[in-house]
Design an enzyme around this catalytic site. Structure first.
Site, PDB file in Angstrom:
ATOM      1  N   GLU A 196       0.897  -1.093  -0.223  1.00  0.00           N
ATOM      2  CA  GLU A 196      -0.146   0.016   0.062  1.00  0.00           C
ATOM      3  C   GLU A 196       0.860   1.190  -0.079  1.00  0.00           C
ATOM      4  OE1 GLU A 196      -3.445   2.079   2.795  1.00  0.00           O
ATOM      5  OE2 GLU A 196      -1.952   0.848   3.608  1.00  0.00           O
ATOM      6  N   ASP A 274     -11.517  -1.836   5.469  1.00  0.00           N
ATOM      7  CA  ASP A 274     -10.558  -1.271   6.162  1.00  0.00           C
ATOM      8  C   ASP A 274     -10.859  -0.488   7.434  1.00  0.00           C
ATOM      9  OD1 ASP A 274      -7.738  -1.084   6.230  1.00  0.00           O
ATOM     10  OD2 ASP A 274      -7.608   0.567   4.688  1.00  0.00           O
TER      11      ASP A 274
END
Length: 337
Positions: A196, A274
């Site tokens: 990420e 998330d």
């Protein structure tokens, strides 16, 4: 090729295997905690990207010092799953975000367990917990967390995770390798944030050094075709959170997100939320919006949902039940048109 409706995506049995407890605190719980302490609610500065998000999580979690509020958070999390068509979840929590509970991991887990157990008794989905190492911690602190998990022996705690800003921390695979090896020896699952804020190198560290069974995010693996081929060949899944990636500026629009490219390359892909309370959205939205962006048909969406259940850390018996539920839904929906 028809794209599934939002209603179909809601009814589709699916697991959320990439979700953080810290990003699931309802605003009214935060407000109650802030009033009790006589402080203002923290405000997220989205312009600061991942660093701003992590600081906001710290400020929010610092407010929850009462076991009753922690139990309520556990209950609300499980109930939220039902409202989102989620049939089971692996939820990550990082003890460093919860300073009031420092050294009291058992009490914190017990409070969450009370709330989750109450919700499950009312028919809401089963939830498992994954304590997480933060990337700026020491190797010794990570080992201490694993030892605490082993000593706790709580059935709801099933695995070890690691999160935090990879770009700021730099490579940490070697530092945390002993902790993940110890976790594996103790029978804990491993889920590793990578790819990420780091590139493909972070994903390779996750699978080679930390024995990741799942890679959380992992989307920047797409920058290394050889790594993509390896992920596909080894069947290592990626838990992808498109809305989070867009909100934090990793990709400008959903159509530019690599989730479909990775899927078409043979990588096992699940979708996650998330930090849904903080960033907005839900798992139904992730499925519906991603399907719409890439033209996924019902079969493709159902296969992503199947992957989410298969790669969850649920017991095998529960997985079999949920997969049968998924198959029954798909068959019924096909008949109903």
């Amino acid at each position: 090729m028809a794209v599934p409706t939002r209603a179909w995506c809601f009814e589709l049995p699916k697991a959320d295997v990439h979700v953080h407890l810290e990003g699931c605190i309802p605003v009214d719980l935060l407000e109650a905690a802030a009033r009790a302490q006589g402080v203002d609610l923290p405000v997220l500065d989205e312009s600061r990207g991942l660093d701003g998000l992590l600081e906001h999580l710290d400020a929010s979690c610092r407010l929850l010092v009462d076991p009753g509020l922690v139990a309520e958070l556990g209950s609300r999390f499980a109930r939220r799953c039902t409202w989102d068509g989620i049939v089971t979840a692996d939820v990550i929590f990082n003890p460093t975000h919860w300073p009031a509970w420092d050294g009291r991991l058992g009490e914190f887990v017990d409070a969450l367990d009370r709330g989750m157990s109450d919700a499950e008794a009312d028919g809401h989905p089963p939830v498992r917990l994954l304590p997480s190492v933060k990337r700026d911690q020491s190797a010794e602190a990570a080992l201490a967390l694993v030892d605490a998990m082993v000593a706790l022996g709580h059935p709801r705690v099933v695995g070890l995770s690691i999160d935090g800003n990879e770009a700021a921390a730099g490579p940490t695979g070697e530092r945390f390798r002993p902790a993940f090896e110890r976790a594996a020896e103790a029978g804990f699952h491993r889920a590793v944030h990578a790819g990420e804020s780091s590139g493909p190198d972070g994903v390779r560290d996750a699978i080679d050094l930390l024995m990741a069974e799942r890679v959380d995010h992992g989307v920047r693996a797409v920058e290394d075709p050889a790594l993509v081929a390896e992920l596909a060949a080894r069947g290592i899944p990626l838990d992808v959170c498109p809305t989070s990636n867009l909100t934090l500026g990793l990709y400008p629009i959903l159509h530019s997100h690599p989730v479909d490219e990775l899927r078409r390359a043979g990588v096992r892909v699940a979708l996650g939320t998330d930090d849904p309370e903080l960033l907005g959205g839900d798992l139904t939205h992730e499925y519906h919006s991603t399907a719409a962006a890439f033209g996924w048909d019902h079969g493709t969406v159902a296969e992503v949902a199947r992957t989410s259940i298969e790669v969850s850390f649920a017991p095998d018996e529960l997985k079999a039940e949920l997969l049968a539920e998924l198959d029954a839904f798909v068959a019924r929906a096909a008949v109903e048109g």
